[in-house]
Design a protein around this motif. Structure first.
Motif, PDB file in Angstrom:
ATOM      1  N   LEU A  94       3.274 -10.947   3.446  1.00 45.88           N
ATOM      2  CA  LEU A  94       3.922 -11.237   2.167  1.00 45.88           C
ATOM      3  C   LEU A  94       3.187 -10.533   1.031  1.00 45.88           C
ATOM      4  O   LEU A  94       3.811  -9.900   0.177  1.00 45.88           O
ATOM      5  CB  LEU A  94       3.965 -12.748   1.926  1.00 45.88           C
ATOM      6  CG  LEU A  94       4.605 -13.195   0.612  1.00 45.88           C
ATOM      7  CD1 LEU A  94       6.051 -12.717   0.521  1.00 45.88           C
ATOM      8  CD2 LEU A  94       4.536 -14.708   0.484  1.00 45.88           C
ATOM      9  N   GLU A  95       1.857 -10.606   1.024  1.00 43.35           N
ATOM     10  CA  GLU A  95       1.084  -9.950  -0.044  1.00 43.35           C
ATOM     11  C   GLU A  95       1.292  -8.436  -0.026  1.00 43.35           C
ATOM     12  O   GLU A  95       1.515  -7.812  -1.059  1.00 43.35           O
ATOM     13  CB  GLU A  95      -0.403 -10.275   0.102  1.00 43.35           C
ATOM     14  CG  GLU A  95      -1.247  -9.626  -0.976  1.00 43.35           C
ATOM     15  CD  GLU A  95      -2.732  -9.905  -0.804  1.00 43.35           C
ATOM     16  OE1 GLU A  95      -3.481  -9.535  -1.722  1.00 43.35           O
ATOM     17  OE2 GLU A  95      -3.145 -10.476   0.217  1.00 43.35           O
ATOM     18  N   ALA A  96       1.237  -7.839   1.164  1.00 50.37           N
ATOM     19  CA  ALA A  96       1.435  -6.392   1.273  1.00 50.37           C
ATOM     20  C   ALA A  96       2.850  -6.003   0.862  1.00 50.37           C
ATOM     21  O   ALA A  96       3.061  -4.982   0.197  1.00 50.37           O
ATOM     22  CB  ALA A  96       1.144  -5.921   2.693  1.00 50.37           C
ATOM     23  N   ASN A  97       3.818  -6.814   1.235  1.00 49.62           N
ATOM     24  CA  ASN A  97       5.200  -6.546   0.858  1.00 49.62           C
ATOM     25  C   ASN A  97       5.369  -6.614  -0.649  1.00 49.62           C
ATOM     26  O   ASN A  97       6.023  -5.756  -1.247  1.00 49.62           O
ATOM     27  CB  ASN A  97       6.132  -7.529   1.562  1.00 49.62           C
ATOM     28  CG  ASN A  97       7.536  -6.997   1.681  1.00 49.62           C
ATOM     29  OD1 ASN A  97       7.786  -5.832   1.501  1.00 49.62           O
ATOM     30  ND2 ASN A  97       8.463  -7.888   1.983  1.00 49.62           N
ATOM     31  N   ASN A  98       4.794  -7.624  -1.281  1.00 43.92           N
ATOM     32  CA  ASN A  98       4.850  -7.725  -2.743  1.00 43.92           C
ATOM     33  C   ASN A  98       4.182  -6.521  -3.394  1.00 43.92           C
ATOM     34  O   ASN A  98       4.706  -5.943  -4.347  1.00 43.92           O
ATOM     35  CB  ASN A  98       4.192  -9.016  -3.220  1.00 43.92           C
ATOM     36  CG  ASN A  98       5.029 -10.240  -2.916  1.00 43.92           C
ATOM     37  OD1 ASN A  98       6.231 -10.148  -2.717  1.00 43.92           O
ATOM     38  ND2 ASN A  98       4.392 -11.389  -2.872  1.00 43.92           N
ATOM     39  N   ASN A  99       3.004  -6.148  -2.890  1.00 40.39           N
ATOM     40  CA  ASN A  99       2.290  -5.003  -3.453  1.00 40.39           C
ATOM     41  C   ASN A  99       3.077  -3.711  -3.288  1.00 40.39           C
ATOM     42  O   ASN A  99       3.111  -2.873  -4.199  1.00 40.39           O
ATOM     43  CB  ASN A  99       0.907  -4.863  -2.807  1.00 40.39           C
ATOM     44  CG  ASN A  99      -0.030  -5.972  -3.206  1.00 40.39           C
ATOM     45  OD1 ASN A  99       0.162  -6.642  -4.215  1.00 40.39           O
ATOM     46  ND2 ASN A  99      -1.058  -6.199  -2.407  1.00 40.39           N
ATOM     47  N   ALA A 100       3.712  -3.538  -2.129  1.00 39.53           N
ATOM     48  CA  ALA A 100       4.510  -2.329  -1.893  1.00 39.53           C
ATOM     49  C   ALA A 100       5.700  -2.274  -2.843  1.00 39.53           C
ATOM     50  O   ALA A 100       6.034  -1.213  -3.364  1.00 39.53           O
ATOM     51  CB  ALA A 100       4.981  -2.274  -0.443  1.00 39.53           C
ATOM     52  N   GLY A 101       6.337  -3.402  -3.066  1.00 36.78           N
ATOM     53  CA  GLY A 101       7.470  -3.443  -3.988  1.00 36.78           C
ATOM     54  C   GLY A 101       7.068  -3.103  -5.406  1.00 36.78           C
ATOM     55  O   GLY A 101       7.741  -2.330  -6.096  1.00 36.78           O
ATOM     56  N   VAL A 102       5.949  -3.646  -5.852  1.00 36.98           N
ATOM     57  CA  VAL A 102       5.444  -3.353  -7.199  1.00 36.98           C
ATOM     58  C   VAL A 102       5.070  -1.876  -7.304  1.00 36.98           C
ATOM     59  O   VAL A 102       5.402  -1.204  -8.286  1.00 36.98           O
ATOM     60  CB  VAL A 102       4.240  -4.261  -7.546  1.00 36.98           C
ATOM     61  CG1 VAL A 102       3.542  -3.792  -8.813  1.00 36.98           C
ATOM     62  CG2 VAL A 102       4.699  -5.709  -7.696  1.00 36.98           C
TER      63      VAL A 102
END
Length: 119
Positions: A94-102
Motif C-alpha cells: 500500500l505504501e509503495a503504491n501510494n508513493n508510485a501514484g504520487v
C-alpha cells in the motif's frame, strides 16, 4: 490545467465507472491521470472525449486497447494530450503504491508545467 489522479481498485462497481458522463464534468483543460487499473476507464468514452473536447488530456501507466484510434484522432497533438507509459507503475505494498501514484502525478505535472521529459 487541473488534474484528477485516479487511484481505485478494480471491482465490479468500479469497472468502466470513469465514463463520458463523469469525464464531461472535468473543468476546461482538465487532465485525467490514471495509475489505477485500465479497466476502470471506459476506453470508448475516452476516445469520444478526445473528439469532443480539444482541451482534454489523458495520462495512463497502461496504454488502452484503442491507443491506435486515439493517436489517429489526435494526430500531431498525440504526445501533448495523451501519454501512456511503457510499463505498469503499480506496486506491491500500500505504501509503495501510494508513493508510485504520487510520483507519477508529480512527473506528469512537471511535464505539462515545465516540459520536464526526464524522470
Amino acid at each position: 490545467h487541473q488534474y484528477v489522479s485516479l487511484h481505485v481498485p478494480l471491482t465490479p462497481e468500479t469497472k468502466e465507472s470513469i465514463n463520458k458522463a463523469l469525464l464531461s464534468r472535468l473543468p476546461e483543460n482538465g487532465c485525467l491521470i490514471n495509475t489505477a487499473r485500465h479497466e476502470v476507464v471506459h476506453e470508448g468514452d475516452i476516445l469520444q472525449m478526445f473528439k469532443d473536447r480539444p482541451d482534454f488530456c489523458y495520462l495512463s501507466d497502461v496504454a488502452p486497447k484503442n491507443a491506435g484510434e486515439i493517436k489517429k484522432v489526435l494526430g500531431d497533438k498525440y504526445m501533448k494530450r495523451a501519454i501512456f507509459t511503457s510499463k505498469k507503475m503499480g506496486a506491491q505494498t500500500l505504501e509503495a503504491n501510494n508513493n508510485a501514484g504520487v510520483a507519477a502525478a508529480n512527473q506528469i505535472v512537471a511535464f505539462f508545467e515545465q516540459g520536464v521529459t526526464r524522470f
